[in-house]
Design an enzyme around this catalytic site. Structure first.
Site, PDB file in Angstrom:
ATOM      1  N   LYS A  64      -3.035  -8.536 -16.840  1.00  0.00           N
ATOM      2  CA  LYS A  64      -2.708  -7.374 -15.993  1.00  0.00           C
ATOM      3  C   LYS A  64      -4.011  -6.598 -15.925  1.00  0.00           C
ATOM      4  O   LYS A  64      -4.438  -5.970 -16.895  1.00  0.00           O
ATOM      5  CB  LYS A  64      -1.610  -6.546 -16.650  1.00  0.00           C
ATOM      6  CG  LYS A  64      -0.775  -5.701 -15.702  1.00  0.00           C
ATOM      7  CD  LYS A  64      -1.533  -4.697 -14.864  1.00  0.00           C
ATOM      8  CE  LYS A  64      -1.644  -3.336 -15.509  1.00  0.00           C
ATOM      9  NZ  LYS A  64      -2.539  -2.422 -14.750  1.00  0.00           N
ATOM     10  N   GLU A 123      -9.104  -1.983 -28.126  1.00  0.00           N
ATOM     11  CA  GLU A 123     -10.473  -1.485 -27.971  1.00  0.00           C
ATOM     12  C   GLU A 123     -10.371  -0.191 -27.183  1.00  0.00           C
ATOM     13  O   GLU A 123     -10.006  -0.218 -26.013  1.00  0.00           O
ATOM     14  CB  GLU A 123     -11.278  -2.547 -27.209  1.00  0.00           C
ATOM     15  CG  GLU A 123     -12.747  -2.401 -27.326  1.00  0.00           C
ATOM     16  CD  GLU A 123     -13.162  -2.405 -28.759  1.00  0.00           C
ATOM     17  OE1 GLU A 123     -13.642  -1.351 -29.206  1.00  0.00           O
ATOM     18  OE2 GLU A 123     -12.982  -3.422 -29.449  1.00  0.00           O
ATOM     19  N   CYS A 169     -17.217   2.974 -22.826  1.00  0.00           N
ATOM     20  CA  CYS A 169     -16.755   3.390 -24.165  1.00  0.00           C
ATOM     21  C   CYS A 169     -17.964   3.620 -25.046  1.00  0.00           C
ATOM     22  O   CYS A 169     -17.895   4.329 -26.035  1.00  0.00           O
ATOM     23  CB  CYS A 169     -15.897   2.337 -24.842  1.00  0.00           C
ATOM     24  SG  CYS A 169     -14.960   1.345 -23.764  1.00  0.00           S
ATOM     25  N   GLU A 223     -13.639  12.517 -25.929  1.00  0.00           N
ATOM     26  CA  GLU A 223     -14.245  11.573 -24.988  1.00  0.00           C
ATOM     27  C   GLU A 223     -14.111  12.115 -23.567  1.00  0.00           C
ATOM     28  O   GLU A 223     -13.014  12.448 -23.121  1.00  0.00           O
ATOM     29  CB  GLU A 223     -13.560  10.209 -25.091  1.00  0.00           C
ATOM     30  CG  GLU A 223     -14.246   9.159 -24.239  1.00  0.00           C
ATOM     31  CD  GLU A 223     -13.659   7.767 -24.418  1.00  0.00           C
ATOM     32  OE1 GLU A 223     -12.419   7.646 -24.423  1.00  0.00           O
ATOM     33  OE2 GLU A 223     -14.455   6.810 -24.536  1.00  0.00           O
TER      34      GLU A 223
HETATM   35  C1  UN1 Z   1     -17.663  -0.553 -22.634  1.00  0.00           C
HETATM   36  O1  UN1 Z   1     -18.402   0.381 -22.895  1.00  0.00           O
HETATM   37  O2  UN1 Z   1     -16.502  -0.342 -22.287  1.00  0.00           O
HETATM   38  O3  UN1 Z   1     -22.478  -2.567 -24.581  1.00  0.00           O
HETATM   39  C2  UN1 Z   1     -18.139  -1.958 -22.673  1.00  0.00           C
HETATM   40  C3  UN1 Z   1     -22.303  -2.288 -23.402  1.00  0.00           C
HETATM   41  C4  UN1 Z   1     -21.686  -3.309 -22.489  1.00  0.00           C
HETATM   42  C5  UN1 Z   1     -20.203  -3.342 -22.674  1.00  0.00           C
HETATM   43  C6  UN1 Z   1     -19.615  -1.976 -22.706  1.00  0.00           C
HETATM   44  N1  UN1 Z   1     -22.244  -4.602 -22.744  1.00  0.00           N
HETATM   45  O4  UN1 Z   1     -22.619  -1.190 -22.972  1.00  0.00           O
END
Ligand code: UN1
Length: 512
Positions: free
Chosen positions: A190, A264, A298, A400
């Site tokens: 999804k 995550e 993230c 965040e």
């Molecule tokens: C994310 O931030 O959701 O390390 C993933 C990074 C990328 C992946 C980020 N290769 O910034």
């Protein structure tokens, strides 16, 4: 009359919006509800990228049934054979990289170079993880009785539900899909409702690569489709990337149903800049870490923890550079910062700017507004924003934001800086700029995050190292690397007694 004719011609000139479908049991099908939703370009909301089926629980049921039907054949296919198909897949993604990149920028907004990096990450992940088809190492170990053999192998967990976010529209689905498949599981994806085309491109590539019908299924839609997947009794595992709030709800449901769940979630990542750092290098890294993907990672560098001795100089240089950043449509190769994903995201980010100014009373050093000059008013753009004089504990320092906003926080000693970095509920990524090896190693030891960089920003993880975080960022799992195999396979301990008699472990005396 002339007017009516003109209007008719205008209508005819407007290209029809392309329709896309769910992929269930090897067929491209619409939702059983017959409803659709639009995939809108966040840089120009009059540009409709495509129309996608708005799926419901019945569509999820059909997708799960098809994945369940395909499961035994796929699990019994030798892993090196499964991997051959995945190598085909890597080649197809590589060959279509330019198109996937353009389409990703159009649906998600990130600048072309970064969208290309996202597709490249999917290619890297697919090649790297497909290699596991000829490894998937287990181990042997001595047994405690004579003439007895002990070993451990990986077995698939079963049917996996993969729920993916908007910010890495192809890379993150690949992080989940490829290891799930190489381990012998079948899946239902999804994908994020804001970026359905990139996941669909990946699934179409799976079909082309020869992955058998039913092994990979795709349902498009919103949270209700995701919830149906999480709640489905035939789904054995949920892998989710997204907000901490949604992750918690998923974890609760999975705990009740005794499902495996890998999460995550959020981050509040920080870069420490020591007084001995190369300041220009640290400013480059901070810009890239804070404003790359418009801060919607993230791993974004949303805090810059800067030594008091160089604080003023650093802030001045940073602000100067931020003023030169080009905000615009990611499809224009000159653009450095694209839009944010939708209006709600923009309002939330601007809400944090308000909090920073009015509640936290930090100094707004640059930015802070919606960017809406000229064509930008057709999309959701936020000026790259820096708050200075931020103190630990302020809301903009703790929560965040997921947008192009970063906070500069002064400190005096490395221990104080480490305390600031660790003083949030998340623990994904951290970084330190220093020329002193002792500082670097001490920080690597003390920063409680899943990823830590020395002399680069908090973003840029590579696919062959584990990705994930501590505390509220995750639930102890790691994606990527070989560590991801621990999510998508379960250990089976095997004992073979070839003594020809009953031997009782822990009970029988063994003669020496
Ligand atoms: C994310 O931030 O959701 O390390 C993933 C990074 C990328 C992946 C980020 N290769 O910034």
């Amino acid at each position: 009359m002339a007017k009516a004719k003109q209007a008719k011609e205008k209508k005819a000139a407007k290209p029809a919006v392309a329709k896309y479908y769910n992929y269930i049991g090897g067929e491209w099908v619409k939702s059983s509800s017959g409803e659709w939703f639009d995939n809108v370009n966040p840089a120009n909301t009059s540009d409709i990228v495509g129309r996608f089926p708005k799926s419901n629980a019945a569509d999820v049921d059909a997708a799960v049934a098809s994945a369940a039907e395909a499961a035994d054949r796929w699990r019994r296919t030798p892993a090196p054979k499964r991997a051959e198909l995945l190598f085909n897949l890597a080649e197809i993604i590589r060959d279509n990289k330019d198109r996937y990149t353009q389409e990703m920028t159009r649906e998600m907004g990130k600048v072309l170079k970064e969208a290309g990096g996202d597709v490249q990450e999917a290619i890297d992940c697919t090649y790297y993880t497909a290699g596991e088809g000829r490894r998937l190492h287990g181990f042997t170990t001595p047994a405690e009785m004579p003439n007895k053999f002990a070993m451990c192998v990986r077995q698939p967990v079963g049917l996996c539900g993969l729920i993916t976010p908007f910010n890495f529209p192809m890379a993150i689905p690949s992080w989940k899909l490829i290891p799930a498949l190489v381990c012998g599981n079948t899946v239902v994806i999804k994908s994020g409702e804001d970026v359905p085309l990139s996941a669909l491109n990946l699934v179409k590539a799976c079909e082309k690569a020869g992955i058998p019908k039913g092994v990979v299924n795709l349902v498009n839609g919103f949270g209700d489709a995701g919830a149906a997947l999480v709640g489905h009794e035939d789904v054995r595992l949920i892998s989710f990337t997204g907000s901490t709030n949604t992750g918690r709800i998923i974890a609760e449901q999975c705990a009740r149903d005794n499902k495996i769940v890998s999460l995550e979630m959020g981050g509040k990542n920080a870069i420490i800049v020591m007084d001995d750092a190369d300041i220009d290098n640290a400013v480059d890294g901070s810009l890239w870490g804070a404003f790359g993907t418009s801060g919607q990672r993230c791993t974004a560098s949303s805090r810059l923890v800067v030594h008091k001795k160089i604080y003023k100089k650093f802030v001045a240089k940073l602000v100067e550079r931020v003023k030169t950043l080009r905000v615009g449509n990611g499809l224009d190769p000159k653009t450095e910062v694209g839009p944010v994903i939708h209006e709600d995201a923009m309002q939330k980010i601007l809400g944090y700017v308000h909090i920073g100014k009015e509640i936290d009373r930090a100094t707004l050093a640059v930015g802070g507004n919606r960017a809406a000059k000229g064509d930008l008013k057709n999309g959701w753009f936020v000026e790259p924003t820096v708050f200075s004089d931020v103190a630990p504990g302020m809301r903009i320092e703790q929560e965040e934001i997921f947008g192009p906003v970063t906070s500069v926080i002064p400190f005096s000693t490395l221990d104080e800086a480490i305390k600031i970095v660790n003083g949030v509920k998340y623990g994904l990524s951290s970084a330190i700029y220093t020329q002193d090896v002792n500082n670097a190693f001490y920080a690597m030891q003390e920063l409680y995050t899943g990823i830590c960089y020395v002399n680069s920003a908090t973003i840029g993880a590579e696919v062959h190292l584990p990705f994930g975080g501590t505390k509220a960022t995750g639930n102890g799992h790691r994606e990527a690397g070989t560590q991801v195999l621990d999510i998508f396979s379960e250990w089976k301990a095997l004992y073979v007694d070839y003594s020809g008699k009953l031997q009782k472990a822990q009970i029988d005396e063994v003669e020496i």
